[in-house]
Structure formats: C-alpha cells, structure tokens
Enzyme design. Sequence first.
Site, PDB file in Angstrom:
ATOM      1  N   CYS A   4      21.749 -57.002  30.809  1.00 23.07           N
ATOM      2  CA  CYS A   4      22.199 -57.449  29.496  1.00 23.07           C
ATOM      3  C   CYS A   4      21.264 -56.896  28.424  1.00 23.07           C
ATOM      4  O   CYS A   4      20.043 -57.022  28.524  1.00 23.07           O
ATOM      5  CB  CYS A   4      22.180 -58.981  29.484  1.00 23.07           C
ATOM      6  SG  CYS A   4      22.314 -59.702  27.859  1.00 23.07           S
ATOM      7  N   ASN A  90      30.255 -65.416  17.106  1.00 19.82           N
ATOM      8  CA  ASN A  90      31.481 -64.898  17.692  1.00 19.82           C
ATOM      9  C   ASN A  90      31.513 -65.321  19.154  1.00 19.82           C
ATOM     10  O   ASN A  90      30.527 -65.125  19.870  1.00 19.82           O
ATOM     11  CB  ASN A  90      31.516 -63.369  17.594  1.00 19.82           C
ATOM     12  CG  ASN A  90      31.556 -62.886  16.150  1.00 19.82           C
ATOM     13  OD1 ASN A  90      32.108 -63.554  15.285  1.00 19.82           O
ATOM     14  ND2 ASN A  90      30.963 -61.735  15.897  1.00 19.82           N
ATOM     15  N   HIS A 101      25.926 -62.279  25.408  1.00 10.91           N
ATOM     16  CA  HIS A 101      24.694 -63.092  25.465  1.00 10.91           C
ATOM     17  C   HIS A 101      24.697 -63.889  24.154  1.00 10.91           C
ATOM     18  O   HIS A 101      24.732 -63.274  23.066  1.00 10.91           O
ATOM     19  CB  HIS A 101      23.467 -62.177  25.595  1.00 10.91           C
ATOM     20  CG  HIS A 101      22.140 -62.891  25.621  1.00 10.91           C
ATOM     21  ND1 HIS A 101      21.156 -62.654  26.577  1.00 10.91           N
ATOM     22  CD2 HIS A 101      21.617 -63.820  24.782  1.00 10.91           C
ATOM     23  CE1 HIS A 101      20.098 -63.421  26.326  1.00 10.91           C
ATOM     24  NE2 HIS A 101      20.356 -64.134  25.229  1.00 10.91           N
ATOM     25  N   HIS A 103      24.441 -65.491  20.763  1.00 14.39           N
ATOM     26  CA  HIS A 103      23.655 -65.116  19.582  1.00 14.39           C
ATOM     27  C   HIS A 103      24.370 -65.555  18.319  1.00 14.39           C
ATOM     28  O   HIS A 103      25.594 -65.769  18.320  1.00 14.39           O
ATOM     29  CB  HIS A 103      23.407 -63.600  19.545  1.00 14.39           C
ATOM     30  CG  HIS A 103      24.650 -62.785  19.542  1.00 14.39           C
ATOM     31  ND1 HIS A 103      25.363 -62.502  20.691  1.00 14.39           N
ATOM     32  CD2 HIS A 103      25.342 -62.197  18.530  1.00 14.39           C
ATOM     33  CE1 HIS A 103      26.421 -61.769  20.387  1.00 14.39           C
ATOM     34  NE2 HIS A 103      26.433 -61.581  19.063  1.00 14.39           N
ATOM     35  N   HIS A 105      24.709 -64.587  14.098  1.00 16.70           N
ATOM     36  CA  HIS A 105      24.440 -63.621  13.040  1.00 16.70           C
ATOM     37  C   HIS A 105      23.990 -64.387  11.800  1.00 16.70           C
ATOM     38  O   HIS A 105      24.632 -65.370  11.405  1.00 16.70           O
ATOM     39  CB  HIS A 105      25.715 -62.848  12.668  1.00 16.70           C
ATOM     40  CG  HIS A 105      26.295 -62.048  13.791  1.00 16.70           C
ATOM     41  ND1 HIS A 105      26.188 -60.681  13.857  1.00 16.70           N
ATOM     42  CD2 HIS A 105      26.982 -62.426  14.897  1.00 16.70           C
ATOM     43  CE1 HIS A 105      26.802 -60.240  14.948  1.00 16.70           C
ATOM     44  NE2 HIS A 105      27.298 -61.284  15.599  1.00 16.70           N
TER      45      HIS A 105
HETATM   46  P1  5GP Z   1      28.881 -59.631  18.484  1.00 14.14           P
HETATM   47  O1  5GP Z   1      30.012 -58.720  18.138  1.00 14.14           O
HETATM   48  O2  5GP Z   1      28.704 -59.728  19.972  1.00 14.14           O
HETATM   49  O3  5GP Z   1      28.962 -60.966  17.819  1.00 14.14           O
HETATM   50  O4  5GP Z   1      27.594 -58.965  17.863  1.00 14.14           O
HETATM   51  C1  5GP Z   1      26.781 -58.057  18.542  1.00 14.14           C
HETATM   52  C2  5GP Z   1      25.907 -57.403  17.504  1.00 14.14           C
HETATM   53  O5  5GP Z   1      24.836 -56.786  18.191  1.00 14.14           O
HETATM   54  C3  5GP Z   1      26.614 -56.322  16.690  1.00 14.14           C
HETATM   55  O6  5GP Z   1      26.542 -56.644  15.307  1.00 14.14           O
HETATM   56  C4  5GP Z   1      25.832 -55.042  17.015  1.00 14.14           C
HETATM   57  O7  5GP Z   1      25.656 -54.200  15.902  1.00 14.14           O
HETATM   58  C5  5GP Z   1      24.511 -55.594  17.540  1.00 14.14           C
HETATM   59  N1  5GP Z   1      23.849 -54.759  18.544  1.00 14.14           N
HETATM   60  C6  5GP Z   1      24.437 -54.214  19.652  1.00 14.14           C
HETATM   61  N2  5GP Z   1      23.524 -53.554  20.393  1.00 14.14           N
HETATM   62  C7  5GP Z   1      22.332 -53.688  19.730  1.00 14.14           C
HETATM   63  C8  5GP Z   1      21.016 -53.230  20.019  1.00 14.14           C
HETATM   64  O8  5GP Z   1      20.742 -52.559  21.016  1.00 14.14           O
HETATM   65  N3  5GP Z   1      20.043 -53.549  19.111  1.00 14.14           N
HETATM   66  C9  5GP Z   1      20.317 -54.291  17.993  1.00 14.14           C
HETATM   67  N4  5GP Z   1      19.279 -54.543  17.167  1.00 14.14           N
HETATM   68  N5  5GP Z   1      21.542 -54.749  17.705  1.00 14.14           N
HETATM   69  C10 5GP Z   1      22.550 -54.451  18.571  1.00 14.14           C
HETATM   70 ZN    ZN Z   2      21.377 -61.705  28.392  1.00 12.75          ZN
END
Ligand code: 5GP
Ligand code: ZN
Length: 117
Positions: A4, A90, A101, A103, A105
Amino acid sequence: MVDCVFCRIASHELGSKIVYEDDSIICFHDINPSAPVHILIVPKHHYTDIMELSSDKQAAAEVLGTVMHAIEKVTEITGVDKKGFRIINNCGFNGGQTIPHLHFHLLGGMKLREKLI
Ligand code: 5GP
Ligand code: ZN
C-alpha cells in the site's frame, strides 16, 4: 501485509512532504493538489476505508480523535485556521476513492466553491 502506497509513506519507505507526524498519524502534501493547501491526513494503521474503521467502534473513537488532533496541528501550521478549510473523505468506488488506505483531504488557501460536486 498489504502493498500500500500510504503504508509505505507512513513507514518512510517512500518520501513525502510531511507537514505533521506523530506515532499514530502522518500528514503530507498531496502529490496532485486541488487547492493551494492540499494535505492528506493519514492514520498510520492500515484501514481500507472509513467503513472498515467504523466496524470497530472503540478503534474508530481513538483514530478519529487522532485525526481531530492532526486537523488542529495542520491547520495551524499551514495557516488555513484563519479563514477556513474543507475536510473530505472519499469512501469506496462511488465515493471516488483511489488509494485504499483511510485518509482525509484537507483543502484550503483559497475560497472553495460552495457546491461540493
Ligand atoms: P483518494 O482519491 O483516494 O481520496 O485520494 C488519493 C490522493 O492521494 C489523491 O489526491 C492523489 O493525488 C494522492 N496521491 C496518490 N499517490 C500519492 C503519492 O505517492 N504521494 C502523495 N503525496 N500523494 C499521492
Ligand atoms: Zn496502507
């Protein structure tokens, strides 16, 4: 153990621009920011999403307490505590989650539109 990207960032195996960290949580800049301030607040323990966390109410209370603490820290460090910010989670496919995983924002540094989507 699951492979992950956020677990790898949490263990420092992968680099990130860290804003705040303690034993239970890590907060770092999103790699593809949607606002001038876009920080990801990531509990270090691997929960796939908020539904998995909510299945254990005691764990949920503890983890969400650490998230609240991190929000206080990150908003103060980035200065968005003065004018406001938005927190987004999300969850799952329809929620638009791309990293499985848990999280949150944190978006700020500009006037965000009132309509969410
Ligand atoms: P989700 O769409 O799952 O709510 O948000 C995932 C977020 O993780 C996205 O905004 C994406 O830009 C960010 N993200 C994905 N991979 C990485 C990474 O390797 N490093 C960082 N700093 N952000 C990441
Ligand atoms: Zn994880």
